[in-house]
Write an enzyme that holds these catalytic residues in place. Structure first.
Site, PDB file in Angstrom:
ATOM      1  N   GLY A 114      18.991  23.051 -55.710  1.00 20.11           N
ATOM      2  CA  GLY A 114      18.782  23.154 -54.256  1.00 20.11           C
ATOM      3  C   GLY A 114      17.394  22.752 -53.808  1.00 20.11           C
ATOM      4  O   GLY A 114      16.912  23.207 -52.773  1.00 20.11           O
ATOM      5  N   ASP A 164      23.382  11.378 -52.154  1.00 21.54           N
ATOM      6  CA  ASP A 164      23.164  11.993 -53.472  1.00 21.54           C
ATOM      7  C   ASP A 164      24.209  11.556 -54.491  1.00 21.54           C
ATOM      8  O   ASP A 164      23.881  11.228 -55.632  1.00 21.54           O
ATOM      9  CB  ASP A 164      23.282  13.524 -53.375  1.00 21.54           C
TER      10      ASP A 164
END
Ligand code: PMV
Length: 362
Positions: A114, A164
């Site tokens: 994260g 991503d």
């Protein structure tokens, strides 16, 4: 058993603005998530995760994560990690047309969770690759990217961009503009990453930028100026020699200047933080060509360009910086580390009783 790995990424330019249709240039970096998958005889999925800031845990469940048993780690973290793995398993079952396939899965990752380095995308990409190969299906990296995007989209309630997952599947530098994803040439950029040990709340940060953009024309202009920087940065990369052993100083210097500019605009949009700014300034003062936050911001990582050891050393002594490391551009995206056949052969060699049974448990 099949083992696949996939890299994390940094944003050279363009996070947040990409949400509004501007282009972004993420680059894969040599920090990888590795997923080991072994097919089971039943339809259960058993997951072991290590190095995911979860202190290691093992869970076994049937069907979906909704049935997961108690484990001794905070529920949101387990749910987040299991949600991604669950979605990757669903994609692999669908791709291989094997809705009842069960797996033993082990996840290892050296990508901070994260923190803007694309850890979840790398786990999903490597997981889909390993699980489909284990079922005898080999997907092209672009298809893995597409399926990984769908998996992230589902887990993140539609908040995922393709950046991503595409970058992790393809490797190298990529350009993402809406649904249009391409690989682009880039020389081996000398990335140095600083990590403050924390993580930002991507959803809240994206909503904050959206609100600013709706309220003020100058905030909307700031977002489109980020897009201008990305386009100029892309031109620089396109003019450079991707086969050079080292990127020329003029290129690093200009890319660095654009990174600094990009960080300033992200700061203006309210997504930086004190620790991210401290690390950015420490990198610049140590002689980095440029430095900026990477990813959603609020906490997590910065990325800087410096071929010397100076920035990494300076970051290590910067209050608020928990870890600093060099991460070269990962030219390879998703890759198989141990193919099923190699494993079956190795097992047959070491286990004579298995000879003649066809060898492959998948
Ligand atoms: O923190 P990360 O690596 O998930 O990046 C978020 C990037 C944003 O542009 C802020 C959001 C998105 O989905 O593109």
């Amino acid at each position: 058993m099949t083992v696949s790995s996939a890299p994390g990424k940094v944003y050279l330019f363009g996070e947040h603005a990409v949400v509004y249709g501007e282009p972004a240039v993420p680059c894969a970096v040599e920090r990888r998530a590795t997923v080991t998958v072994a097919a089971r005889d039943d339809d259960h999925v058993r997951v072991r995760a290590e190095d995911l800031s979860l202190n290691g845990f093992t869970v076994e469940y049937r069907g979906s994560t909704g049935d997961r048993p108690d484990v001794d780690v905070p529920a949101p973290l387990v749910e987040a990690a299991m949600g991604y793995i669950d979605a990757a398993v669903d994609q692999a079952r669908e791709a291989a047309d094997a809705p009842d396939a069960g797996f033993d899965i082990t996840v290892e990752s050296d990508i901070p969770l994260g923190a803007g380095l694309g850890s979840s995308a790398a786990v999903v990409v490597a997981g889909i690759d390993a699980a489909t190969r284990e079922l005898g299906v080999e997907l092209a990296p672009r298809e893995i990217a597409e399926r990984a995007y769908r998996a992230e989209h589902e887990v993140q309630d539609g908040q995922a961009s393709r950046a991503d997952t595409f970058c992790s599947a393809m490797g190298g530098a990529v350009r993402v503009e809406g649904d249009d994803c391409r690989t682009i040439d880039a020389p081996p950029l000398p990335f140095v990453i600083g990590f403050d040990g924390g993580a930002g709340d991507t959803g809240a940060l994206v909503s904050g930028v959206r609100a600013l953009r709706e309220e003020y024309d100058f905030a909307a202009d700031t977002v489109s100026t980020v897009g201008d920087i990305v386009r100029r940065g892309e031109e620089l990369l396109a003019e450079s020699d991707p086969d050079a052993d080292e990127p020329p100083e003029e290129l690093l210097s200009e890319l660095g200047r654009f990174m600094n500019f990009n960080h300033g605009l992200l700061e203006a949009l309210g997504v930086s933080s004190r620790s991210l700014d401290s690390m950015v300034w420490a990198a610049r003062e140590a002689g980095a060509y440029g430095a900026k936050l990477t990813g959603a911001g609020g906490g997590g990582c910065i990325v800087s360009l410096d071929p010397t050891p100076e920035t990494q050393t300076a970051l290590r002594f910067t209050p608020g910086c928990e870890d600093a490391f060099r991460a070269e551009l990962a030219t390879e995206g998703v890759r198989v580390e141990v193919p099923p056949e190699a494993d079956a052969e190795a097992e047959a060699e070491t286990d004579p009783e298995r000879e003649g049974d066809g060898g492959n448990s998948a």
